[in-house]
Design a protein around this motif. Structure first.
Motif, PDB file in Angstrom:
ATOM      1  N   LYS A  91       0.832  -1.192   0.000  1.00 51.22           N
ATOM      2  CA  LYS A  91       0.000   0.000   0.000  1.00 51.22           C
ATOM      3  C   LYS A  91       0.872   1.250   0.000  1.00 51.22           C
ATOM      4  CE  LYS A  91      -3.793   2.243   2.501  1.00 51.22           C
ATOM      5  NZ  LYS A  91      -4.667   2.202   3.694  1.00 51.22           N
ATOM      6  N   GLN A  92       0.482   2.249  -0.793  1.00 54.16           N
ATOM      7  CA  GLN A  92       1.260   3.467  -0.885  1.00 54.16           C
ATOM      8  C   GLN A  92       1.175   4.240   0.432  1.00 54.16           C
ATOM      9  OE1 GLN A  92       3.211   4.473  -3.458  1.00 54.16           O
ATOM     10  NE2 GLN A  92       2.748   2.483  -4.361  1.00 54.16           N
ATOM     11  N   PRO A  93       2.321   4.753   0.932  1.00 52.73           N
ATOM     12  CA  PRO A  93       2.307   5.499   2.197  1.00 52.73           C
ATOM     13  C   PRO A  93       1.618   6.844   2.044  1.00 52.73           C
ATOM     14  CG  PRO A  93       4.475   5.625   1.163  1.00 52.73           C
ATOM     15  CD  PRO A  93       3.661   4.651   0.347  1.00 52.73           C
ATOM     16  N   GLU A  94       1.110   7.347   3.161  1.00 51.17           N
ATOM     17  CA  GLU A  94       0.479   8.665   3.154  1.00 51.17           C
ATOM     18  C   GLU A  94       1.542   9.735   2.940  1.00 51.17           C
ATOM     19  OE1 GLU A  94      -2.749   9.971   3.578  1.00 51.17           O
ATOM     20  OE2 GLU A  94      -3.328   7.926   3.058  1.00 51.17           O
ATOM     21  N   PRO A  95       1.217  10.812   2.201  1.00 50.18           N
ATOM     22  CA  PRO A  95       2.179  11.898   2.005  1.00 50.18           C
ATOM     23  C   PRO A  95       2.618  12.498   3.329  1.00 50.18           C
ATOM     24  CG  PRO A  95       0.315  12.133   0.506  1.00 50.18           C
ATOM     25  CD  PRO A  95      -0.039  11.047   1.471  1.00 50.18           C
ATOM     26  N   GLN A  96       3.905  12.845   3.436  1.00 55.39           N
ATOM     27  CA  GLN A  96       4.460  13.401   4.655  1.00 55.39           C
ATOM     28  C   GLN A  96       4.576  14.925   4.520  1.00 55.39           C
ATOM     29  OE1 GLN A  96       5.103  11.435   7.411  1.00 55.39           O
ATOM     30  NE2 GLN A  96       4.104   9.897   6.121  1.00 55.39           N
TER      31      GLN A  96
END
Length: 427
Positions: A91-96
């Protein structure tokens, strides 16, 4: 009998090849490229349609429908390989985003699947009724079709259109987008994002956070709410073609007012508008409104037109998957249009073949216009989604000639992919 069987087998093979080309994503790097290198979109379409037509002649017309659906699917959802990776990969990580102060967002109770589905069905049903009645009432009220108007106001529209346009568009400030005070190292810049179809508030906010993660600027949000795929597409059609002069939707009016207000502020030396998909239609219409203000000598004085022109000179516009019919950078500081060659939505706007412009006209009789802009077309990319098909490829080196990549992106490109700039699009 033998000849007929041979003909049918040949047709099946050629149709399968054509279907393979289309499934590969509007044929930018299709299955055939394994044998003869990458072939252009146009060539692949000719081969595909030729195979389908041949198949149809011997009773295999079903491949035409199947191929068209596969083409549209790949042009929006991405290549088959991307779909497999998205299903099986991590799953793609949430933007930081760097936050100065974080506040806890209120927990909203989630609606059940049944309740959400029933609400969507009911909303769509009534909006379709309003749409039909609005069109019929407009046809009767022929005085409504004033050719001098680019967009009808609320007073001009009938009750049905006003009900149809009652939406929950909103302009979200930084704290509302990021859930707290966000770190801003560029106080003299303002970035605004306008989203496309089928985006709820959370989807649009996630896109803003990705923009901030990549380019280091916090982003305000002009949210273009969704009414479901069918009505969103109808809104795109009306906004793109000026159908019945009903281009002045809520999001367009809100963006025009907010952008006009922000451009007047002396604290901003630069205002950057980023738009995707339907957001490009809204943005293109707003730019047209400002351009009309500059060029309308009857409605505005010389001083007023000069003020609008000065404010527009602050504006930079970046269009992703341009679906707009009109997009002009005549008075803005900088305009870029970024599209994937395999994006079926961009094919209907930014990268529509100009030789066929006579077939795709709006209600003013104009073909698609993209002028005073820099075009970046990734010839081997497919898909329409903002983050996975545009921003993520940019992180891997695509659109390397864009000012977003050269001047704003916080990281150097890992590799450079060739972008195509078409002289047939820009002026």
């Amino acid at each position: 009998m033998l000849l007929t069987l041979r003909t049918r087998l040949t047709s099946l093979v050629t149709t399968a090849i054509g279907l393979g080309i289309v499934v590969a994503g509007i044929a930018t790097q299709p299955v055939m490229s394994l044998f003869c290198g990458s072939i252009s979109t146009t060539s692949a379409w000719i081969l595909s349609l030729g195979a389908f037509y041949y198949g149809h002649g011997v009773g295999l017309g079903g491949y035409l429908i199947g191929g068209a659906l596969a083409c549209a699917l790949c042009g929006v959802a991405g290549s088959p390989l991307y779909l497999v990776k998205s299903l099986l990969g991590p799953k793609q990580p949430e933007p930081q985003v760097k936050m100065a102060k974080v506040k806890e967002a209120p927990v909203k109770p989630k609606k059940g699947l049944v309740a959400t589905t029933l609400r969507a069905i009911t909303r769509t049903f009534f909006r379709l009724i309003f749409l039909v009645l609005g069109i019929l009432d407009t046809i009767i009220q022929t005085s409504f079709l004033d050719k001098k108007k680019r967009g009808a106001t609320k007073e001009d529209r009938n009750w049905f259109w006003n009900k149809l346009y009652e939406k929950d568009e909103d302009y979200y400030e930084y704290e509302e987008v990021y859930g707290g005070e966000v770190q801003n190292d560029h106080q003299d810049e303002l970035w605004i994002f306008c989203n496309g179809i089928m985006n709820d508030v959370d989807d649009a906010k996630r896109a803003c956070k990705k923009v901030t993660e990549m380019f280091g600027r916090p982003c305000k949000l002009l949210h273009n709410p969704t009414d479901g795929i069918l009505l969103d597409l109808l809104e795109c059609l009306m906004g793109k073609t000026g159908l019945f002069r009903l281009g002045c939707t809520g999001p367009r009016k809100l963006l025009r007012n907010k952008l006009g207000m922000e451009m007047k502020k002396d604290c901003y030396k630069k205002i950057v508008l980023v738009a995707h998909s339907q957001g490009t239609i809204i943005s293109g219409n707003v730019i047209a409104d400002f351009n009309d203000g500059i060029e309308d000598k009857e409605k505005y004085t010389v001083e007023e037109r000069e003020v609008i022109k000065k404010n527009m000179s602050k504006l930079e516009v970046y269009i992703f998957a341009g679906a707009a019919h009109y997009m002009s950078g005549k008075y803005v500081s900088h305009l870029e249009c970024l599209s994937n060659r395999g994006d079926v939505v961009a094919v209907l706007g930014h990268i529509f073949p100009r030789i066929l412009n006579f077939l795709w006209r709006n209600t003013w009789g104009n073909g698609i216009i993209y002028d005073h802009c820099k075009d970046h077309v990734e010839t081997s990319n497919w898909g329409h989604s903002f983050i996975p098909h545009y921003l993520a490829p940019m992180e891997k080196g695509c659109f390397s000639g864009s000012k977003l990549a050269t001047d704003y992106w916080l990281k150097n490109p890992q590799k450079k992919n060739e972008s195509e700039t078409s002289p047939l699009i820009s002026k």
